[in-house]
Design an enzyme around this catalytic site. Structure first.
Site, PDB file in Angstrom:
ATOM      1  N   TYR A  46       0.833  -1.210   0.000  1.00  0.00           N
ATOM      2  CA  TYR A  46       0.000   0.000   0.000  1.00  0.00           C
ATOM      3  C   TYR A  46       0.873   1.268   0.000  1.00  0.00           C
ATOM      4  CZ  TYR A  46      -4.678  -2.005   1.147  1.00  0.00           C
ATOM      5  OH  TYR A  46      -5.891  -2.647   1.126  1.00  0.00           O
ATOM      6  N   CYS A  77      -3.074  -0.645   9.795  1.00  0.00           N
ATOM      7  CA  CYS A  77      -2.226  -0.220   8.690  1.00  0.00           C
ATOM      8  C   CYS A  77      -1.952   1.271   8.868  1.00  0.00           C
ATOM      9  CB  CYS A  77      -2.958  -0.475   7.377  1.00  0.00           C
ATOM     10  SG  CYS A  77      -2.115   0.209   5.951  1.00  0.00           S
ATOM     11  N   CYS A 187       4.996   0.992  10.634  1.00  0.00           N
ATOM     12  CA  CYS A 187       4.343   0.158   9.616  1.00  0.00           C
ATOM     13  C   CYS A 187       4.155  -1.187  10.290  1.00  0.00           C
ATOM     14  CB  CYS A 187       5.222   0.021   8.380  1.00  0.00           C
ATOM     15  SG  CYS A 187       4.643  -1.267   7.234  1.00  0.00           S
ATOM     16  N   HIS A 189       4.067  -4.071   9.287  1.00  0.00           N
ATOM     17  CA  HIS A 189       4.924  -5.170   8.813  1.00  0.00           C
ATOM     18  C   HIS A 189       6.272  -5.202   9.548  1.00  0.00           C
ATOM     19  CE1 HIS A 189       2.210  -5.366   5.318  1.00  0.00           C
ATOM     20  NE2 HIS A 189       2.791  -6.501   4.979  1.00  0.00           N
TER      21      HIS A 189
HETATM   22  N1  DGL Z   1       1.415  -2.564   6.968  1.00  0.00           N
HETATM   23  C1  DGL Z   1       0.931  -1.384   6.367  1.00  0.00           C
HETATM   24  C2  DGL Z   1       1.342  -0.142   7.115  1.00  0.00           C
HETATM   25  O1  DGL Z   1       1.365  -0.199   8.311  1.00  0.00           O
HETATM   26  C3  DGL Z   1       1.032  -1.327   4.864  1.00  0.00           C
HETATM   27  C4  DGL Z   1       2.396  -1.499   4.275  1.00  0.00           C
HETATM   28  C5  DGL Z   1       2.378  -1.590   2.763  1.00  0.00           C
HETATM   29  O2  DGL Z   1       1.608  -2.395   2.220  1.00  0.00           O
HETATM   30  O3  DGL Z   1       3.148  -0.848   2.122  1.00  0.00           O
HETATM   31  O4  DGL Z   1       1.609   0.895   6.573  1.00  0.00           O
END
Ligand code: DGL
Length: 267
Positions: A46, A77, A187, A189
């Site tokens: 995203y 997110c 983030c 991730h």
């Molecule tokens: N995990 C998401 C965030 O916290 C989205 C990361 C991505 O898909 O670039 O921003």
């Protein structure tokens, strides 16, 4: 009066496995809830998408949660929270929790002058962390830095490769030049990378805001009389593509193997 029902599920969404780092923390403090998770793996990452694209992806997911009768939706997110929350926040009846705005107050109480934030390009360019933290504390200087490859490293299961380590070391070294006293993993991730990160900087330098976010969600549900009053703990996990790949990447952090329900669903 609210028509939301306290035994309805709490939903989560993210571009992929990242949001599970939040679900994991929420589950720990709310064991009696039912959960739905949607990983939009067809559109990951995203972080390099426009606001219009992110809205286009989010609308059907939110509609799906509405149809499922969810009482609350967790924007697990940072990117969607930073870029689209303000635009869509009044369009839904369920409680809607954006991670950045929900943890800003607690981050603003850190005893630091310099705070680093690692996040996606879209999150950094939105300036959301700086903006939200300065609502509570204007004296913290926020150093935002985006890490263009980190989400792909996690999603593609490349965490323990030499190539990934080199990329991460480079990004950490660049951030350390600002001498931050703490660095927020902005983030969802990035907590998957904690072990690698700790090779290049002390582990306690990094803050995963998910635990504070979980507390915020619990308190808000409590305040609104929306906590579940029966034993539940059911989980449904949906992805928009590649469930096998998702399960593999998620396994580093999250025990999906014990979860029988993982479905591919394009919405
Ligand atoms: N995990 C998401 C965030 O916290 C989205 C990361 C991505 O898909 O670039 O921003």
């Amino acid at each position: 009066m609210s028509t939301l029902k306290n035994n309805s599920p709490i939903a989560f969404f993210d571009s992929g496995v990242g949001g599970l780092t939040v679900l994991d923390k929420v589950k720990k403090i709310l064991p009696n809830e039912n959960f739905i998770f949607y990983g939009d793996t067809a559109h990951v990452p995203y972080g390099d998408k426009s606001k219009e694209q992110l809205i286009e992806y989010a609308r059907p997911i939110l509609k799906f949660f509405e149809q499922k009768g969810c009482k609350a939706v967790v924007m697990a997110c940072n990117t969607t929270s930073s870029v689209i929350y303000d635009t869509i926040k009044n369009d839904y009846d369920f409680r809607l929790y954006p991670i950045v705005q929900s943890v800003a107050k607690i981050l603003s109480s850190l005893k630091v002058d310099k705070l680093g934030v690692f996040a996606t390009k879209a999150t950094i360019e939105s300036g959301a962390y700086q903006k939200e933290i300065s609502k509570y504390n204007k004296s913290i200087k926020v150093y935002g830095q985006y890490c263009p490859h980190w989400v792909n490293i996690v999603e593609n299961n490349k965490i323990s490769t030499k190539e990934a380590e080199d990329i991460i070391k480079n990004d950490v070294d660049k951030m350390l030049k600002n001498s931050p006293e703490k660095i927020v993993l902005g983030c969802t991730h990035y907590p998957y990378l904690t072990k690698v990160l700790s090779k290049f900087a002390p582990e306690d330098l990094f803050i995963d805001p998910a635990a504070d976010f979980a507390k915020f969600i619990k308190e808000d549900l409590e305040k609104n009389n929306l906590l579940s009053v029966r034993n539940a703990g059911k989980e449904e996990i949906f992805v928009s593509s590649e469930p096998v790949k998702f399960k593999k990447a998620a396994g580093i952090f999250y025990k999906l193997s014990s979860q029988p329900i993982l479905k591919e669903l394009q919405i």
